[in-house]
Every structure is written in C-alpha cells, then in structure tokens.
Design an enzyme around this catalytic site. Structure first.
Site, PDB file in Angstrom:
ATOM      1  N   THR A 230       0.849  -1.191   0.000  1.00 40.43           N
ATOM      2  CA  THR A 230       0.000   0.000   0.000  1.00 40.43           C
ATOM      3  C   THR A 230       0.886   1.243   0.000  1.00 40.43           C
ATOM      4  OG1 THR A 230      -1.592  -1.232   1.328  1.00 40.43           O
ATOM      5  CG2 THR A 230      -1.936   1.142   1.141  1.00 40.43           C
TER       6      THR A 230
ATOM      7  N   LYS B  75      -8.137   1.182  -2.750  1.00 43.25           N
ATOM      8  CA  LYS B  75      -7.526   0.670  -1.511  1.00 43.25           C
ATOM      9  C   LYS B  75      -7.569   1.737  -0.409  1.00 43.25           C
ATOM     10  CE  LYS B  75      -4.784  -1.685   1.279  1.00 43.25           C
ATOM     11  NZ  LYS B  75      -5.358  -2.724   2.148  1.00 43.25           N
TER      12      LYS B  75
ATOM     13  N   LYS C  26       0.513   4.990   8.532  1.00 40.19           N
ATOM     14  CA  LYS C  26       0.968   5.338   7.175  1.00 40.19           C
ATOM     15  C   LYS C  26      -0.232   5.438   6.228  1.00 40.19           C
ATOM     16  CE  LYS C  26       1.926   1.847   4.816  1.00 40.19           C
ATOM     17  NZ  LYS C  26       1.285   0.943   3.886  1.00 40.19           N
TER      18      LYS C  26
HETATM   19  N1  NAP Z   1      -0.668  -6.693   7.184  1.00 40.11           N
HETATM   20  C1  NAP Z   1      -1.800  -6.397   6.576  1.00 40.11           C
HETATM   21  O1  NAP Z   1      -2.885  -6.683   7.076  1.00 40.11           O
HETATM   22  C2  NAP Z   1      -1.797  -5.717   5.244  1.00 40.11           C
HETATM   23  C3  NAP Z   1      -2.946  -5.852   4.439  1.00 40.11           C
HETATM   24  C4  NAP Z   1      -2.965  -5.231   3.189  1.00 40.11           C
HETATM   25  C5  NAP Z   1      -1.892  -4.467   2.781  1.00 40.11           C
HETATM   26  N2  NAP Z   1      -0.811  -4.337   3.615  1.00 40.11           N
HETATM   27  C6  NAP Z   1       0.301  -3.512   3.116  1.00 40.11           C
HETATM   28  O2  NAP Z   1       1.258  -4.396   2.549  1.00 40.11           O
HETATM   29  C7  NAP Z   1       2.575  -3.902   2.790  1.00 40.11           C
HETATM   30  C8  NAP Z   1       3.367  -4.937   3.590  1.00 40.11           C
HETATM   31  O3  NAP Z   1       2.677  -5.130   4.816  1.00 40.11           O
HETATM   32  P1  NAP Z   1       3.160  -6.200   5.903  1.00 40.11           P
HETATM   33  O4  NAP Z   1       2.054  -6.294   6.877  1.00 40.11           O
HETATM   34  O5  NAP Z   1       3.668  -7.416   5.235  1.00 40.11           O
HETATM   35  O6  NAP Z   1       4.369  -5.394   6.563  1.00 40.11           O
HETATM   36  P2  NAP Z   1       5.672  -5.926   7.326  1.00 40.11           P
HETATM   37  O7  NAP Z   1       5.445  -7.228   7.948  1.00 40.11           O
HETATM   38  O8  NAP Z   1       6.112  -4.784   8.162  1.00 40.11           O
HETATM   39  O9  NAP Z   1       6.711  -6.110   6.128  1.00 40.11           O
HETATM   40  C9  NAP Z   1       7.242  -4.994   5.476  1.00 40.11           C
HETATM   41  C10 NAP Z   1       8.277  -5.449   4.481  1.00 40.11           C
HETATM   42  O10 NAP Z   1       8.914  -4.278   3.917  1.00 40.11           O
HETATM   43  C11 NAP Z   1      10.324  -4.408   4.151  1.00 40.11           C
HETATM   44  N3  NAP Z   1      10.902  -3.083   4.281  1.00 40.11           N
HETATM   45  C12 NAP Z   1      10.498  -2.072   5.085  1.00 40.11           C
HETATM   46  N4  NAP Z   1      11.270  -0.977   4.869  1.00 40.11           N
HETATM   47  C13 NAP Z   1      12.181  -1.335   3.943  1.00 40.11           C
HETATM   48  C14 NAP Z   1      13.226  -0.644   3.307  1.00 40.11           C
HETATM   49  N5  NAP Z   1      13.493   0.633   3.582  1.00 40.11           N
HETATM   50  N6  NAP Z   1      13.968  -1.299   2.378  1.00 40.11           N
HETATM   51  C15 NAP Z   1      13.695  -2.589   2.081  1.00 40.11           C
HETATM   52  N7  NAP Z   1      12.701  -3.310   2.641  1.00 40.11           N
HETATM   53  C16 NAP Z   1      11.952  -2.661   3.555  1.00 40.11           C
HETATM   54  C17 NAP Z   1      10.456  -5.242   5.372  1.00 40.11           C
HETATM   55  O11 NAP Z   1      11.746  -5.771   5.481  1.00 40.11           O
HETATM   56  P3  NAP Z   1      12.325  -6.243   6.912  1.00 40.11           P
HETATM   57  O12 NAP Z   1      11.743  -7.592   7.156  1.00 40.11           O
HETATM   58  O13 NAP Z   1      13.786  -6.230   6.720  1.00 40.11           O
HETATM   59  O14 NAP Z   1      11.863  -5.208   7.910  1.00 40.11           O
HETATM   60  C18 NAP Z   1       9.383  -6.296   5.092  1.00 40.11           C
HETATM   61  O15 NAP Z   1       9.815  -7.178   4.079  1.00 40.11           O
HETATM   62  C19 NAP Z   1       2.397  -2.559   3.498  1.00 40.11           C
HETATM   63  O16 NAP Z   1       2.340  -1.541   2.534  1.00 40.11           O
HETATM   64  C20 NAP Z   1       1.033  -2.708   4.166  1.00 40.11           C
HETATM   65  O17 NAP Z   1       0.417  -1.461   4.409  1.00 40.11           O
HETATM   66  C21 NAP Z   1      -0.737  -4.960   4.808  1.00 40.11           C
END
Ligand code: NAP
Length: 281
Positions: free
Chosen positions: A92, A167, A235
């Site tokens: 997102t 979204k 965010k």
């Molecule tokens: N969780 C949900 O329910 C959900 C649902 C729909 C959409 N989303 C969206 O999907 C995306 C991922 O969500 P998530 O829940 O999977 O988040 P998450 O568990 O925090 O994972 C984030 C990912 O981004 C990486 N990352 C963060 N900053 C970075 C950087 N500067 N350079 C390289 N890699 C970086 C992290 O790497 P590290 O492991 O090294 O930190 C990890 O692979 C977000 O945009 C979120 O808003 C989430």
C-alpha cells in the site's frame, strides 16, 4: 503456468504467506527480504532465497513487490525495471507513489499492475485476499493464475492508480472502524461498563460488524499480535489524508491518525492496529 517464475520482494507479514501460496500453486518463487531470516522459511517449500533484489528478479516472469511503503519500493525500483518482468505492485503506497511507479514502468517499457490487497495475515495465509487490480486489460489473463494463488477474488478496476485509490477508500473505512471500536471500548471501561456487554449488545444486529469483535476483543484482552501493524495503519491514514487534499474534511481519519500516532509513540508501532486503543489513554 507451472514453469513461470515469480520474484517476491518483501517477505513480511503479508509477503511471506503470499510467496508460500505462489509456490504451492506451482510457481517457481525467487524471494528477497531486507532481513534475510524472514525469507528463509520459503526455502523449505522449494523457493530460492537471494541476498539482493537484483539477484532475486533475474529471469523472473513477474516481480511482486510487497514492501512497507513507497520509499521501500522505490529502493528496489531499478532492480525491478531492469528485470523486464511484469511488475505487480501490491504494497500500500498510495496515489502519488503509484503514479511515479507506473510512469517509470511505462518509460522502461515494463508492464505494470497496481495491485494492492484487502485482507490481513490470516487471509494471506489462506490464499483468500481480495486483489484490487488496475493496469492494462491485456495483462488480466496472464496475471490471473498469480492472483488466484494469493486471493479468493480479483477485482479489476481500470488503469494503474485506480486500485490504489480504491484501496485508500477501503482503508479509510478500516481505520474508522478500528477507531470507533476503540472509543466505545474505552468509553465503556471509563463508565464502568463491561465492554464485552457492548459487543454482546450489537451482536447480530444492524450495528454489528465482525471487525468490532476482532479488534474490540484484542483491545479488551490487551493482546495485539500483529496482523496489520499500527505503524502501517498510521501510514495508510496519512496516505488517505494526502490523497483527499484540502477540500475534503476527513475528521474521522484525522482523529484515527492522531490515536494511531500516539500509540506508535507509546511503543506500539509493531503491535496490531487494534493497539490504536492506547492512543486514547
Ligand atoms: N498486514 C496487513 O494486514 C496488510 C494488508 C494489506 C496491505 N498491507 C500492506 O502491505 C505492505 C506490507 O505489509 P506487511 O504487513 O507485510 O508489513 P511488514 O510485515 O512490516 O513487512 C514490510 C516489508 O517491507 C520491508 N521493508 C520495510 N522498509 C524497507 C526498506 N526501507 N527497504 C527494504 N525493505 C523494507 C520489510 O523488510 P524487513 O523484514 O527487513 O523489515 C518487510 O519485508 C504494506 O504496505 C502494508 O500497508 C498490509
């Protein structure tokens, strides 16, 4: 399809189960994560884990980016575009970043699909996300097996950018529901009312919504295993407000953001967004 290769960049809460489901569906999966240990479980499923995005994307048919935010995606942009693979941008990142990525892909001649998802950790594990997809019509058929592997359904909504806008509309709803739930739970506690009575009272009626029980239950139990992190919800609330501009008064989103930011400041950024509750205290 079985021979097609998907590079998954970002194996966090969402990316890891999405990559696992792609592998289970028969795709060859090449994964990269900034913190390598988080990608390692994929090796047990027969995926290959790489130590750089450049290596992960080499030879891929698709690159799926599932990273935290726009800057994180921007950091891998050159690698993605250099691969020439179809770019499925699923994190997102909001309206402006999506437009930038779509333009960069167009300049590079790389097919781009704006594909944020609805659903959280458990639906991601179950392959039951809702994929909001936007991009060229001719990519629909090609992308269908990939989206079917991670989602229960795909809604195509138009040219790139349209899915990210939808979204944000949905996430304005998500943060509003969480904030409203926190306010009723906290108010109940302040008034000496058992907050479970509130959930019982709305149960099954026109006022009911499963989210109240899911997030309200977490608030009452003070138990916030991360499904959707508070810092990501903050965010998204910021992205909603930026996208809405100055002519629309989204007071509810602003209130939710204030609570989310207070919760992050209090050390709950990595907890589930239900920890917004602490922003009221
Ligand atoms: N969780 C949900 O329910 C959900 C649902 C729909 C959409 N989303 C969206 O999907 C995306 C991922 O969500 P998530 O829940 O999977 O988040 P998450 O568990 O925090 O994972 C984030 C990912 O981004 C990486 N990352 C963060 N900053 C970075 C950087 N500067 N350079 C390289 N890699 C970086 C992290 O790497 P590290 O492991 O090294 O930190 C990890 O692979 C977000 O945009 C979120 O808003 C989430």
């Amino acid at each position: 399809m079985a021979d097609e290769i998907v590079a998954v960049l970002g194996t966090g809460t969402m990316g890891l189960p999405m990559a696992a489901n792609l592998r289970r569906a028969g795709f060859a999966v090449r994964a990269w994560n900034r913190t390598p240990a988080k990608a390692e479980p994929l090796a047990d499923l027969g995926a290959e884990v790489f130590d750089s995005p450049e290596r992960a994307v080499a030879g891929a048919d698709f690159v799926l980016t599932m990273l935290a935010d726009g800057p994180a995606v921007d950091a891998v942009r050159e690698a993605v575009l250099g691969s020439g693979a179809v770019w499925i941008q699923a994190g997102t990142v909001g309206v402006e970043w999506t437009a930038r990525f779509a333009e960069a892909a167009e300049r590079a001649g790389v097919p781009f699909v704006d594909a944020p998802v609805l659903g959280t950790k458990q639906p991601a594990e179950q392959g039951k996300l809702v994929v909001l997809a936007a991009g060229p019509d001719e990519l629909r058929e090609k992308c269908a097996p990939l989206f079917d592997a991670v989602g229960a359904r795909t809604t195509w909504v138009g040219p790139a950018g349209a899915a990210s806008r939808l979204k944000l509309v949905a996430n304005a709803w998500v943060v509003a529901l969480t904030n409203a739930t926190a306010e009723s739970v906290a108010l109940a506690e302040t008034l000496g009312v058992d907050p479970r009575l509130f959930l019982d009272a709305i149960s099954g009626g026109a006022l009911d919504v499963p989210y109240a029980h899911l997030k309200g239950g977490a608030m009452i139990a003070r138990d916030f295993p991360p499904s959707f992190a508070t810092r990501h919800a903050a965010k998204d609330a910021r992205l909603v407000l930026e996208a809405a501009g100055d002519d629309l008064d989204l007071a509810g989103t602003r209130a939710a953001l204030a609570h989310l930011e207070a919760a992050v400041k209090a050390g709950h950024g990595d907890d589930d967004m239900a920890a917004l509750y602490y922003g009221l205290r």
